[in-house]
Design an enzyme around this catalytic site. Structure first.
Site, PDB file in Angstrom:
ATOM      1  N   ASN A 158     -57.455  19.227 -23.655  1.00 10.21           N
ATOM      2  CA  ASN A 158     -58.097  19.102 -22.347  1.00 10.21           C
ATOM      3  C   ASN A 158     -59.422  19.847 -22.282  1.00 10.21           C
ATOM      4  O   ASN A 158     -60.465  19.232 -22.113  1.00 10.21           O
ATOM      5  CB  ASN A 158     -57.163  19.600 -21.241  1.00 10.21           C
ATOM      6  CG  ASN A 158     -56.270  18.516 -20.700  1.00 10.21           C
ATOM      7  OD1 ASN A 158     -56.403  17.353 -21.060  1.00 10.21           O
ATOM      8  ND2 ASN A 158     -55.343  18.888 -19.851  1.00 10.21           N
TER       9      ASN A 158
ATOM     10  N   ASP B  82     -47.307  16.394 -17.532  1.00  9.27           N
ATOM     11  CA  ASP B  82     -48.526  16.481 -18.334  1.00  9.27           C
ATOM     12  C   ASP B  82     -48.546  17.734 -19.209  1.00  9.27           C
ATOM     13  O   ASP B  82     -49.027  17.702 -20.342  1.00  9.27           O
ATOM     14  CB  ASP B  82     -49.757  16.461 -17.422  1.00  9.27           C
ATOM     15  CG  ASP B  82     -50.041  15.070 -16.876  1.00  9.27           C
ATOM     16  OD1 ASP B  82     -49.835  14.088 -17.612  1.00  9.27           O
ATOM     17  OD2 ASP B  82     -50.473  14.962 -15.712  1.00  9.27           O
TER      18      ASP B  82
ATOM     19  N   ASP C 137     -67.553  32.844 -12.211  1.00  6.91           N
ATOM     20  CA  ASP C 137     -66.153  33.176 -12.502  1.00  6.91           C
ATOM     21  C   ASP C 137     -65.787  32.725 -13.908  1.00  6.91           C
ATOM     22  O   ASP C 137     -64.822  33.217 -14.492  1.00  6.91           O
ATOM     23  CB  ASP C 137     -65.221  32.493 -11.496  1.00  6.91           C
ATOM     24  CG  ASP C 137     -65.137  33.250 -10.177  1.00  6.91           C
ATOM     25  OD1 ASP C 137     -65.706  34.355 -10.077  1.00  6.91           O
ATOM     26  OD2 ASP C 137     -64.500  32.734  -9.246  1.00  6.91           O
TER      27      ASP C 137
END
Length: 255
Positions: free
Chosen positions: A114, A44, A144
């Site tokens: 993505n 990927d 975070d």
């Protein structure tokens, strides 16, 4: 499809390079600029690299898995490749556009297939202000980080961060917090694909944040704007029995 019009490209791994040698010998090879289709051999990560590298050419890309997960790829088979390409179904994607402003005033633009992620750089949690279409929706998110993903990217980092899986064609994108501390129970939002997101980094000197569009990282950002870029079109090819829409739907039922 004429085998002479296929461009083969592969990751640097021994498995992918071996497949590249075999397929070029069997079907020939055409440079990407003159090819009708690009066949990518790898995982990927390499598929994302191929999409970015050849984005300007507007060529359909058919991936075959010579890596690990292979979510964006088809099964690797050497036989009957022209017939598979002729039968393949196209999925059209539009990338996310990130414009990141740094503490020195530089502005960097990058595209993400993505997701676009904001991540803390040190032990200090990040503090983000989030605006959607110019309106403040969250005055302070302590976390975070946070990410914005497309439907195609919703099964990647977004899913690992407990974000929602988005069906192809839903015309939405997901905003997902990464380890949110305050508000602790906020799980994110699903937004129309036309939304314009603006992340302002609060206390940036004390709590530095980096922004990442797929694999383009910008350090010490003060503001990150994210939109869908409809001027760029990507075409991925999938075997009919394993198309991307079915894979994303099936992923929702995997434990």
């Amino acid at each position: 499809m004429d085998p002479e019009n296929i461009c083969f490209t592969a990751a640097d791994t021994p498995t992918a390079q071996e497949a590249l040698t075999k397929l070029r010998h069997r079907y020939g090879h055409t440079p990407a600029e003159r090819a009708d289709v690009i066949v990518a051999l790898g995982g990927d990560g390499f598929m994302l690299e191929t999409l970015h590298r050849h984005m300007i050419l507007d060529k359909p890309i058919y991936g075959m898995n010579r890596g690990t997960v292979g979510f964006l790829l088809n099964t690797y088979l050497e036989d009957d490749l022209p017939r598979r390409l002729a039968r393949a179904q196209a999925v059209t994607l539009h990338p996310l556009r990130m414009q990141a402003t740094t503490s020195t005033g530089d502005s960097i633009i990058a595209l993400a297939i993505n997701e676009v992620s904001m991540l803390r750089q040190t032990r200090q949690a990040a503090k983000l202000k989030i605006r959607v279409d110019g309106r403040t929706r969250m005055a302070e998110l302590i976390c975070d980080g946070a990410l914005v993903c497309s439907a195609a990217g919703s099964t990647a980092y977004n899913l690992s961060a407990h974000g929602p899986i988005l069906p192809m064609g839903s015309n939405v994108m997901a905003l997902t917090p990464i380890s949110a501390f305050r508000p602790r129970r906020w799980r994110g939002a699903i937004l129309p694909h036309t939304a314009k997101l603006d992340f302002e980094v609060l206390e940036g000197e004390k709590r530095p944040v980096s922004a990442v569009a797929d694999y383009t990282e910008v350090r010490n950002v003060t503001r990150v704007e994210v939109t869908e870029d409809r001027t760029v079109t990507l075409r991925l090819l999938f075997d009919p029995e394993h198309n991307l829409e079915e894979r994303i739907l099936s992923e929702q039922f995997n434990g």
